[in-house]
Design an enzyme around this catalytic site. Structure first.
Site, PDB file in Angstrom:
ATOM      1  NE  ARG A  32      -3.823  -2.344   2.227  1.00 50.36           N
ATOM      2  CZ  ARG A  32      -3.785  -3.668   2.003  1.00 50.36           C
ATOM      3  NH1 ARG A  32      -2.623  -4.293   1.863  1.00 50.36           N
ATOM      4  NH2 ARG A  32      -4.906  -4.360   1.919  1.00 50.36           N
ATOM      5  CB  SER A 173     -11.511 -10.278   0.770  1.00 48.44           C
ATOM      6  OG  SER A 173     -10.413  -9.828   0.006  1.00 48.44           O
ATOM      7  CD  GLN A 175      -5.470 -10.037  -1.499  1.00 46.21           C
ATOM      8  OE1 GLN A 175      -6.095 -10.675  -2.347  1.00 46.21           O
ATOM      9  NE2 GLN A 175      -4.284 -10.413  -1.058  1.00 46.21           N
ATOM     10  CG  ASP A 321      -2.250 -13.843   5.457  1.00 49.42           C
ATOM     11  OD1 ASP A 321      -3.011 -14.500   4.718  1.00 49.42           O
ATOM     12  OD2 ASP A 321      -1.886 -12.692   5.186  1.00 49.42           O
ATOM     13  NE  ARG A 352      -1.488 -20.213   2.674  1.00 50.97           N
ATOM     14  CZ  ARG A 352      -1.253 -18.913   2.765  1.00 50.97           C
ATOM     15  NH1 ARG A 352      -2.004 -18.159   3.564  1.00 50.97           N
ATOM     16  NH2 ARG A 352      -0.267 -18.355   2.091  1.00 50.97           N
TER      17      ARG A 352
HETATM   18  C1  S3P Z   1      -4.022  -9.095   2.264  1.00 48.88           C
HETATM   19  C2  S3P Z   1      -5.258  -9.576   2.588  1.00 48.88           C
HETATM   20  C3  S3P Z   1      -5.526 -10.992   2.836  1.00 48.88           C
HETATM   21  C4  S3P Z   1      -4.260 -11.774   3.122  1.00 48.88           C
HETATM   22  C5  S3P Z   1      -3.159 -11.439   2.176  1.00 48.88           C
HETATM   23  C6  S3P Z   1      -2.828  -9.961   2.201  1.00 48.88           C
HETATM   24  C7  S3P Z   1      -3.880  -7.647   1.994  1.00 48.88           C
HETATM   25  O1  S3P Z   1      -6.143 -11.548   1.687  1.00 48.88           O
HETATM   26  O2  S3P Z   1      -4.520 -13.156   3.087  1.00 48.88           O
HETATM   27  O3  S3P Z   1      -1.980 -12.163   2.510  1.00 48.88           O
HETATM   28  O4  S3P Z   1      -2.740  -7.148   1.963  1.00 48.88           O
HETATM   29  O5  S3P Z   1      -4.905  -6.998   1.809  1.00 48.88           O
HETATM   30  P1  S3P Z   1      -7.756 -11.488   1.497  1.00 48.88           P
HETATM   31  O6  S3P Z   1      -8.117 -10.070   1.500  1.00 48.88           O
HETATM   32  O7  S3P Z   1      -7.990 -12.126   0.156  1.00 48.88           O
HETATM   33  O8  S3P Z   1      -8.292 -12.297   2.640  1.00 48.88           O
END
Ligand code: S3P
Length: 435
Positions: A32, A173, A175, A321, A352
């Site tokens: 970010r 999520s 992300q 994670d 996983r």
């Molecule tokens: C992350 C969000 C998580 C995590 C990934 C990093 C991020 O994924 O598992 O290692 O930096 O926003 P998800 O948003 O798909 O759960």
């Protein structure tokens, strides 16, 4: 510990665990810091930038999009191009193994007014993208991809503007949340995101620090476009997800005391600390402080007798994670440990749920994968051969299982470079092999 040909590693049993570790800069915050500053006005210095290959992928993609970035080890200097200043890339953007790079860039590029193709390695090309593509299409983005846009590569076509939309993602999520908020910078109205459960909030913290109009309203977030983003320097805290391995090793080994320095303790990341405390672990937070708007501390862990607990619900996204480590904790705890509501783990760098059950079983663990988690019982581990499936967190998990049990031969050991290139060296330093 010996390195074998073909990317294998042999881990011997540890007699004791002692010392202090400084983990690499946080992967999520590093992505970010470089991406948002690239969209800012001015220049920014980022210190303690993650050495992992994933953040290198974001950095390389941004250079391909015309952003000037200088890097000297963990120090990165970015010259922002402004929200509308990205240049059309002349080739496919390679996100490597990084889901964060692909999904966050998808959110930015959806409204950037240029043509771009996002691809990555074999693992990333199997990961679900409909979760970002479909809501972005609702906002007016034109995105194509394999299987109707469900799988990478993704091809993004220029559009004049995106529209303000209210999004209610089905999966919790960070992300997805981040991609949708970033797309809102290019929209002609407000973008709202209402998450099914809280997830890591680094995007919200940094966008606000850069001056974005991003508010909590009702049950969700509202981004109002129009304000320029100001570049800000970022001192990246140590990665809690890397620290988690040492905390678990410290708690589980019967002759252990370990300190992890400079660890980011953002409460949307530390679900594992809650889980460890509920299981009876000895963990102490020392020297708590605030660094660049993120809570940071040193964390000490030592030998503990744990009891099994059920883990599920809203705790899972806060430890997304680290949940695989709960499987290992369960093998050493009294009674049964269960993990539920973790079906998302099937969509990570590997499946996983399956890989953890397969690997820990191969080392003598009594663990069964269920539809959305595992059932884990106390076990005596034996030596064995395991496959990380080139998933960095699986390689590190199996290293711990080998050190705590009777040793392990691990395939795909180089994958630790995705988030923690110095992991094998740090393991060697904290483990002693003489009694
Ligand atoms: C992350 C969000 C998580 C995590 C990934 C990093 C991020 O994924 O598992 O290692 O930096 O926003 P998800 O948003 O798909 O759960």
């Amino acid at each position: 510990m010996t390195t074998l040909a073909f990317d294998g590693m042999t881990v011997a049993p540890a007699q004791a665990i002692r010392g202090s570790v400084r983990v690499p800069g946080d992967k999520s915050i590093s992505h970010r810091a470089v991406l948002f500053n690239a969209l800012g006005e001015g220049e920014a210095s980022i210190s303690n930038f993650s050495p992992g290959a994933d953040c290198g992928s974001t950095l390389a993609c941004l250079r391909d999009l015309g952003v000037e970035i200088a890097r000297d080890g963990a120090h990165v200097h970015v010259r922002g191009v402004g929200v509308h200043g990205l240049r059309e890339p002349s080739n496919v953007l390679d996100c490597g193994n990084s889901g964060t790079s692909m999904r966050l860039l998808c959110g930015v590029l959806a409204g950037a007014g240029l043509f771009a193709v996002l691809s990555g390695d074999g693992s990333l090309r199997r990961r679900p993208m409909a979760r970002v593509v479909e809501p972005l299409r609702q906002a007016g983005a034109v995105i194509d991809g394999r299987d109707g846009g469900r799988l990478p590569p993704l091809a993004i076509s220029p559009v004049r503007t995106l529209h303000g939309v209210e999004h209610r993602p089905r999966v919790a999520s960070a992300q997805v949340k981040s991609a949708l908020l970033l797309s809102g910078l290019f929209a002609d109205g407000e973008t709202r995101v209402i998450e099914p459960a809280p997830t890591r909030d680094h995007t919200e913290r940094l966008l606000r620090a850069m001056g974005a109009d991003l508010q909590h309203v009702g049950e969700g977030l509202r981004l109002t476009p129009g304000r320029a983003l100001k570049c800000v320097d970022v001192a990246v805290p140590g990665d809690f997800s890397a620290a988690a391995f040492w905390l678990v090793l410290g708690v589980l080994h019967q002759a252990a005391e370990i300190r992890v320095q400079n660890v980011g303790l953002n409460p949307t990341r530390t679900g594992l600390l809650t889980i460890l405390q509920r299981m009876g672990a000895h963990i102490e937070i020392e020297n708590a402080r605030d660094v660049a708007g993120e809570p940071v501390a040193d964390v000490r862990a030592w030998s503990s007798q744990l009891h099994g607990i059920p883990v599920g619900g809203d705790l899972v996204p806060l430890a997304i994670d680290e949940i695989s480590l709960v499987a290992l904790l369960g093998l050493f705890a009294e009674g049964e440990t269960t993990v539920t509501d973790a079906a998302e783990l099937r969509t990570k760098e590997s499946d996983r749920l399956a890989v953890v059950a397969e690997g820990l079983s191969a080392l003598g663990g009594d663990i069964q994968a269920t539809a959305d988690g595992w059932r884990i019982r106390p076990s005596r581990l034996h030596a064995g051969h395991v496959d990380s499936h080139d998933d960095h967190r699986m390689a590190m998990l199996f290293a711990l299982a080998g050190a705590l049990g009777q040793g392990a031969e691990i395939d795909g050991a180089a994958s630790v470079g995705i988030s923690y290139p110095s992991f094998w060296g740090d393991l060697e330093r904290v483990v002693s092999r003489e009694s």
